[in-house]
Design a protein around this motif. Structure first.
Motif, PDB file in Angstrom:
ATOM      1  N   LYS A  76      -8.090  -7.510  -0.932  1.00  0.00           N
ATOM      2  CA  LYS A  76      -7.066  -6.490  -1.140  1.00  0.00           C
ATOM      3  C   LYS A  76      -5.865  -6.812  -0.271  1.00  0.00           C
ATOM      4  O   LYS A  76      -6.047  -7.040   0.930  1.00  0.00           O
ATOM      5  CB  LYS A  76      -7.630  -5.104  -0.780  1.00  0.00           C
TER       6      LYS A  76
ATOM      7  N   VAL B 111      -3.481  -3.248  -6.347  1.00  0.00           N
ATOM      8  CA  VAL B 111      -3.158  -2.088  -5.519  1.00  0.00           C
ATOM      9  C   VAL B 111      -1.963  -1.301  -6.033  1.00  0.00           C
ATOM     10  O   VAL B 111      -1.299  -1.661  -7.001  1.00  0.00           O
ATOM     11  CB  VAL B 111      -2.948  -2.497  -4.046  1.00  0.00           C
TER      12      VAL B 111
ATOM     13  N   TYR C  84       0.808  -1.220   0.000  1.00  0.00           N
ATOM     14  CA  TYR C  84       0.000   0.000   0.000  1.00  0.00           C
ATOM     15  C   TYR C  84       0.844   1.275   0.000  1.00  0.00           C
ATOM     16  O   TYR C  84       0.283   2.373   0.030  1.00  0.00           O
ATOM     17  CB  TYR C  84      -0.913   0.048   1.236  1.00  0.00           C
TER      18      TYR C  84
END
Length: 327
Positions: free
Chosen positions: A247, A272, A200
């Protein structure tokens, strides 16, 4: 008999391969994440994500028009507010940046599916997805604010709200609040299985949402756990989720497949930010063929069971398809 099977017969040329191809992706499968920033004029490229931008409302309107022209069916909105406070009030203001963007998109392109990310991390100084008390992220107080945020998005015209916070009970709280305010037709796409992932990093730059202290491991899932994913998803289904998401995407294709086998709901994969940025960096070096890698990745999500894919490559992928159709 040769004594072995000749599997290559169906691979001999392109049209034979087309006839027996088991899975495919198409533009209809794609959701494009868009970052809208309060107070910005025009757009600014995000350094860690080449080709991805922060948009002010004027540039956002132009971006939405281009997405509609490309045939991309849906976007998911992330807001970057001008002000942050302890109660994340910019998340649920009637004139918040996401709320303004939803109205703009739906006014000009009513058929575009507008999804909104429902979380608090961009909106409070701590950068955490829930309310912080004495250095801890508290669950139940957070649910009230998340539900208020979801209702404000629905009032602005969102088709789908997508809670990404990983607080326990948030789907039930949001469903109850939406129904109580008359938004019974607004769907909930739950980030049901969201891991505490190293993938992320670029997103946190994009969303201005890096934690001011600690990390998110007390609420996002441990990457080592797969069975837990089924429990998380089952809870969200029971609470009223209309669709589920995994995710990140590529490191968790096994989990995506498990959810596909366990639940009949629509299923999404989030391709992502770091997955995107790594492809871009390698392509810039000339180490990979970007289009081939992206198309193979999208195919992997579909093969694992995703019905649709949130990806920063959506615009490029749609342009590739459009260019191919002109030949």
């Amino acid at each position: 008999m040769d004594g072995f099977r000749r599997h290559r017969r169906w691979r001999a040329h392109a049209n034979l391969r087309r006839l027996v191809r088991e899975h495919a992706w198409q533009v209809d499968d794609l959701v494009y994440p868009v970052f809208v920033r309060e107070g910005l004029n025009g757009k600014e490229e995000i350094a860690a994500m080449p080709g991805v931008y922060h948009f002010g409302l004027d540039a956002f309107r132009r971006e939405v028009a281009e997405l509609a022209e490309l045939g991309i069916p849906a976007i998911i909105l992330f807001g970057i507010p001008a002000d942050k406070d302890e109660w994340s009030t910019s998340a649920y203001r009637e004139d918040g940046i996401v709320q303004q963007a939803v109205r703009a998109a739906k006014a000009e392109h009513p058929d575009l599916v507008v999804m909104t990310d429902v979380c608090l991390c961009q909106y409070n100084p701590a950068g955490h997805c829930g309310v912080v008390r004495d250095g801890k992220i508290v669950n139940d107080e957070s649910l009230t604010l998340l539900a208020k945020t979801a209702v404000s998005h629905a009032q602005a015209g969102a088709d789908v709200v997508a809670p990404s916070d990983m607080m326990d009970g948030r789907v039930a709280a949001i469903r109850q609040a939406l129904d109580a305010h008359g938004w019974t037709d607004v769907a909930i796409l739950s980030y049901a299985v969201k891991y505490a992932s190293a993938f992320y990093g670029p997103f946190r730059e994009a969303a201005h949402s890096a934690p001011a202290f600690g990390d998110r491991r007390s609420y996002q899932m441990d990457p080592a756990n797969a069975r837990e994913a089924l429990r998380e998803a089952a809870s969200d289904v029971e609470e009223g989720a209309d669709a589920l998401m995994v995710k990140p995407g590529l490191p968790y294709l096994d989990v995506l497949r498990s959810l596909r086998e366990a639940f009949p709901l629509p299923l999404a994969a989030y391709h992502v930010s770091a997955e995107y940025s790594m492809v871009k960096a390698a392509a810039e070096k000339g180490w990979i063929d970007e289009r081939s890698v992206v198309e193979e990745t999208l195919l992997a999500f579909k093969r694992a069971g995703a019905d649709f894919i949130l990806t920063y490559h959506a615009k490029e992928a749609a342009k590739w398809v459009k260019a191919s159709s002109w030949r």
